[in-house]
Design a protein around this motif. Structure first.
Motif, short mmCIF file in Angstrom:
data_model
loop_
_atom_site.label_atom_id
_atom_site.label_comp_id
_atom_site.label_asym_id
_atom_site.label_seq_id
_atom_site.Cartn_x
_atom_site.Cartn_y
_atom_site.Cartn_z
N GLY A 1 0.84 -1.21 0.00
CA GLY A 1 0.00 0.00 0.00
C GLY A 1 0.87 1.25 0.00
N MET A 2 1.88 1.24 0.85
CA MET A 2 2.76 2.42 0.94
C MET A 2 3.53 2.63 -0.36
SD MET A 2 4.11 2.49 4.85
CE MET A 2 4.21 0.77 5.26
N LEU A 3 3.93 1.52 -1.00
CA LEU A 3 4.62 1.66 -2.29
C LEU A 3 3.68 2.25 -3.33
CD1 LEU A 3 6.70 -1.65 -2.30
CD2 LEU A 3 7.55 0.68 -1.98
N GLY A 4 2.41 1.90 -3.22
CA GLY A 4 1.40 2.48 -4.12
C GLY A 4 1.33 3.99 -3.95
N THR A 5 1.35 4.45 -2.70
CA THR A 5 1.29 5.90 -2.48
C THR A 5 2.53 6.59 -3.05
OG1 THR A 5 2.41 6.00 -0.31
CG2 THR A 5 0.06 5.52 -0.27
N LEU A 6 3.64 5.86 -3.00
CA LEU A 6 4.88 6.42 -3.54
C LEU A 6 4.78 6.56 -5.07
CD1 LEU A 6 7.66 7.43 -2.93
CD2 LEU A 6 8.49 5.08 -2.81
N MET A 7 4.20 5.58 -5.71
CA MET A 7 3.99 5.68 -7.16
C MET A 7 3.12 6.89 -7.49
SD MET A 7 3.87 1.93 -8.82
CE MET A 7 2.79 1.02 -7.78
N ASN A 8 2.07 7.08 -6.70
CA ASN A 8 1.21 8.25 -6.92
C ASN A 8 1.99 9.55 -6.75
OD1 ASN A 8 -1.22 6.96 -7.50
ND2 ASN A 8 -1.81 6.80 -5.36
N ALA A 9 2.85 9.59 -5.73
CA ALA A 9 3.62 10.81 -5.47
C ALA A 9 4.54 11.11 -6.65
CB ALA A 9 4.43 10.65 -4.18
N LEU A 10 5.18 10.08 -7.17
CA LEU A 10 6.09 10.27 -8.31
C LEU A 10 5.33 10.79 -9.53
CD1 LEU A 10 8.27 7.02 -8.04
CD2 LEU A 10 8.94 9.35 -7.43
#
Ligand code: UDP
Length: 235
Positions: free
Chosen positions: A74-83
């Motif tokens: 889930g946290m990696l997903g948020t990171l993809m969104n941030a990028l």
């Protein structure tokens, strides 16, 4: 008028017209909306969610994936969104930096308080990915924690509805939007589901106001940042 705002965008909002993933057109529109406030003596910090990619609780229901791993995903997903969001914002002329609460050195700069402040002082939007970096939490809680750390005056929580109602507006035509709600009400009332209770409790403890509003309306972000009575203020 607020000086430094924390805008919480959920993953679902970034997916726009799609069921999953990121709607780049919508992100470009958000860049223009946020661009209306940046530099106007207002600094913007964004915490992005990741529900458009992975929600830990739901994924952990599948056999074999533990809750901790699901939350890591889930946290990696948020990171993809941030990028993605940072790239789209920069491409549309809104200077932005993504910072991460998960160490991913090849991909993104790590979040540090000092780095975030320096970027804000350079009139850049700061987008934080990776939530708070630990499982069993959500990006709502991460948003309040980040707002406290960054000395933000307010948390602007963008939702599908344009505020808190006295009853469910989807079911009741006569439902009325409440311009103000106290923290005590928001925490105690289980019908008020606009933000995690843990996040709300943290904001209450530190007297950090939260505005619940619909960011997808033109000028909504600018109006709410200017302190106009938009949505519902929880304080
Ligand atoms: N998450 C986590 N720790 C955090 C923030 C997020 O473990 O500090 C995980 C959790 O699995 C969550 C997912 O990342 O379901 C996506 O975040 P969230 O559900 O808050 O996104 P949103 O609903 O805002 O899109």
């Amino acid at each position: 008028m607020y000086k430094r705002i924390l805008l919480k965008l959920s993953g679902e909002q970034l997916s726009g017209q799609f069921d999953i993933g990121i709607d780049a057109e919508l992100c470009a529109w958000l860049a223009s909306e946020i661009g209306k406030v940046v530099g106007d003596e207002i600094q913007v910090v964004i915490m992005v969610g990741g529900g458009n990619i992975v929600r830990g609780v739901q994924l952990a229901e599948s056999k074999g994936i533990s809750r901790v791993t699901a939350d890591h995903m889930g946290m990696l997903g948020t990171l993809m969104n941030a990028l993605a969001l940072a790239d789209v914002f920069n491409a549309h002329g809104l200077p932005t930096r993504a910072l991460s609460n998960i160490v991913a050195d090849q991909v993104v700069d790590q979040f540090t308080h000092r780095r975030a402040i320096t970027n804000l002082q350079k009139e850049r939007v700061v987008i934080v990915g990776g939530g708070i970096g630990r499982p069993y939490l959500t990006t709502d809680t991460a948003a309040v924690s980040l707002a406290l750390e960054m000395g933000c005056d307010v948390v602007l929580k963008a939702t599908k509805v344009d505020g808190v109602y006295d009853k469910d507006p989807a079911k009741h035509k006569d439902a009325k939007r409440l311009p103000t709600v106290t923290f005590e009400q928001a925490v105690a009332d289980n019908d008020i589901m606009v933000m995690d209770k843990a996040a709300m409790g943290l904001a209450m403890e530190h007297k950090l106001p939260i505005v619940i509003f619909d960011a997808m309306q033109a000028d909504a972000i600018a109006n709410v940042a200017a302190g106009e009575p938009v949505g519902t203020i929880i304080s």
